[in-house]
Write a protein that holds these residues in place. Sequence first.
Motif, PDB file in Angstrom:
ATOM      1  N   LEU A 156     -42.443  -4.515 -13.655  1.00 57.25           N
ATOM      2  CA  LEU A 156     -41.061  -5.014 -13.700  1.00 57.25           C
ATOM      3  C   LEU A 156     -40.290  -4.425 -14.879  1.00 57.25           C
ATOM      4  N   LEU A 157     -40.922  -4.345 -16.039  1.00 56.41           N
ATOM      5  CA  LEU A 157     -40.247  -3.752 -17.197  1.00 56.41           C
ATOM      6  C   LEU A 157     -39.960  -2.273 -16.971  1.00 56.41           C
ATOM      7  N   LEU A 158     -40.927  -1.555 -16.429  1.00 60.36           N
ATOM      8  CA  LEU A 158     -40.727  -0.138 -16.139  1.00 60.36           C
ATOM      9  C   LEU A 158     -39.631   0.049 -15.084  1.00 60.36           C
ATOM     10  N   GLY A 159     -39.713  -0.736 -14.024  1.00 62.74           N
ATOM     11  CA  GLY A 159     -38.706  -0.637 -12.967  1.00 62.74           C
ATOM     12  C   GLY A 159     -37.312  -0.970 -13.454  1.00 62.74           C
ATOM     13  N   MET A 160     -37.175  -2.053 -14.221  1.00 59.43           N
ATOM     14  CA  MET A 160     -35.850  -2.422 -14.743  1.00 59.43           C
ATOM     15  C   MET A 160     -35.370  -1.400 -15.752  1.00 59.43           C
ATOM     16  N   GLY A 161     -36.299  -0.861 -16.532  1.00 58.36           N
ATOM     17  CA  GLY A 161     -35.909   0.177 -17.480  1.00 58.36           C
ATOM     18  C   GLY A 161     -35.355   1.399 -16.764  1.00 58.36           C
ATOM     19  N   LEU A 162     -36.039   1.842 -15.728  1.00 58.84           N
ATOM     20  CA  LEU A 162     -35.562   2.987 -14.953  1.00 58.84           C
ATOM     21  C   LEU A 162     -34.264   2.663 -14.214  1.00 58.84           C
ATOM     22  N   LEU A 163     -34.163   1.439 -13.727  1.00 59.38           N
ATOM     23  CA  LEU A 163     -32.943   1.011 -13.032  1.00 59.38           C
ATOM     24  C   LEU A 163     -31.738   1.051 -13.975  1.00 59.38           C
ATOM     25  N   THR A 164     -31.911   0.520 -15.171  1.00 55.91           N
ATOM     26  CA  THR A 164     -30.789   0.539 -16.129  1.00 55.91           C
ATOM     27  C   THR A 164     -30.499   1.952 -16.609  1.00 55.91           C
ATOM     28  N   LEU A 165     -31.529   2.779 -16.744  1.00 57.64           N
ATOM     29  CA  LEU A 165     -31.326   4.170 -17.147  1.00 57.64           C
ATOM     30  C   LEU A 165     -30.522   4.932 -16.096  1.00 57.64           C
ATOM     31  N   THR A 166     -30.896   4.788 -14.830  1.00 62.67           N
ATOM     32  CA  THR A 166     -30.147   5.497 -13.784  1.00 62.67           C
ATOM     33  C   THR A 166     -28.732   4.956 -13.657  1.00 62.67           C
ATOM     34  N   GLY A 167     -28.554   3.673 -13.881  1.00 64.84           N
ATOM     35  CA  GLY A 167     -27.199   3.112 -13.866  1.00 64.84           C
ATOM     36  C   GLY A 167     -26.349   3.690 -14.979  1.00 64.84           C
ATOM     37  N   TRP A 168     -26.928   3.780 -16.168  1.00 61.22           N
ATOM     38  CA  TRP A 168     -26.208   4.368 -17.301  1.00 61.22           C
ATOM     39  C   TRP A 168     -25.902   5.838 -17.042  1.00 61.22           C
ATOM     40  N   LEU A 169     -26.885   6.583 -16.537  1.00 53.21           N
ATOM     41  CA  LEU A 169     -26.663   8.001 -16.243  1.00 53.21           C
ATOM     42  C   LEU A 169     -25.522   8.173 -15.246  1.00 53.21           C
ATOM     43  N   TYR A 170     -25.544   7.358 -14.214  1.00 52.64           N
ATOM     44  CA  TYR A 170     -24.524   7.485 -13.176  1.00 52.64           C
ATOM     45  C   TYR A 170     -23.149   7.095 -13.694  1.00 52.64           C
ATOM     46  N   THR A 171     -23.107   6.094 -14.524  1.00 52.66           N
ATOM     47  CA  THR A 171     -21.826   5.597 -15.040  1.00 52.66           C
ATOM     48  C   THR A 171     -21.257   6.504 -16.128  1.00 52.66           C
ATOM     49  N   ASP A 172     -22.117   6.964 -17.035  1.00 51.32           N
ATOM     50  CA  ASP A 172     -21.616   7.637 -18.231  1.00 51.32           C
ATOM     51  C   ASP A 172     -21.841   9.148 -18.298  1.00 51.32           C
ATOM     52  N   LEU A 173     -22.909   9.638 -17.717  1.00 49.61           N
ATOM     53  CA  LEU A 173     -23.214  11.060 -17.900  1.00 49.61           C
ATOM     54  C   LEU A 173     -23.127  11.888 -16.623  1.00 49.61           C
ATOM     55  N   LEU A 174     -23.566  11.327 -15.527  1.00 49.51           N
ATOM     56  CA  LEU A 174     -23.687  12.103 -14.297  1.00 49.51           C
ATOM     57  C   LEU A 174     -22.887  11.481 -13.155  1.00 49.51           C
ATOM     58  N   TRP A 175     -21.682  11.044 -13.463  1.00 51.44           N
ATOM     59  CA  TRP A 175     -20.824  10.406 -12.463  1.00 51.44           C
ATOM     60  C   TRP A 175     -20.660  11.314 -11.256  1.00 51.44           C
ATOM     61  N   GLY A 176     -20.867  10.749 -10.077  1.00 51.44           N
ATOM     62  CA  GLY A 176     -20.675  11.508  -8.857  1.00 51.44           C
ATOM     63  C   GLY A 176     -21.898  12.248  -8.371  1.00 51.44           C
ATOM     64  N   GLU A 177     -22.955  12.279  -9.174  1.00 51.32           N
ATOM     65  CA  GLU A 177     -24.189  12.951  -8.750  1.00 51.32           C
ATOM     66  C   GLU A 177     -24.902  12.051  -7.735  1.00 51.32           C
TER      67      GLU A 177
END
Length: 178
Positions: A103-124
Amino acid sequence: MNATVKVWDPLVRVFHWSLVLCFAVAWASADDWQDLHEIAGYTAATLIAFRLIWGLFGPRYARFRQFVRDPKVVAGYLSDMLKGREARYLGHNPAGGIMVVALLLGMGLLTLTGWLYTDLLWGEEWVEESHELLANLMLMLAGLHVAGVVLASVRHRESLVKSMITGRERVPGEADVN
């Protein structure tokens, strides 16, 4: 009334229920309320960072070394569960310990991909699809976690939900693992 012993410290309990709330809010707001979705995601990321630190320096039952066990021990415990003869553990049992890690690994990856999509890789598209896949996997893991809690609660005749609210579990018996 059964005698109890303190197992879950207040910070572990607040972390647990706060992460549940963050995931539920993020899930419910995913398509309609982007600001709320992002707040829930960043809050979850902060909670995970806290839990990683608390897993190293917190009290006994919060520490990873107390509940992260060798894969052979986990496999043995799962085998015993299937046979209906698993031991009762104070704190996380081996299956619960591996679920915490997942759960910690999954939530960590989930929040990481959310941050990437929102802040660094929008539209990817691959980032968005990864985020959605991880959210669905997390929902599945959460369901397995709840099922495991219900099963352990029934088998050992104590409410693990109540213990995650009060912080207390039944005093261990001779056959229990402390």
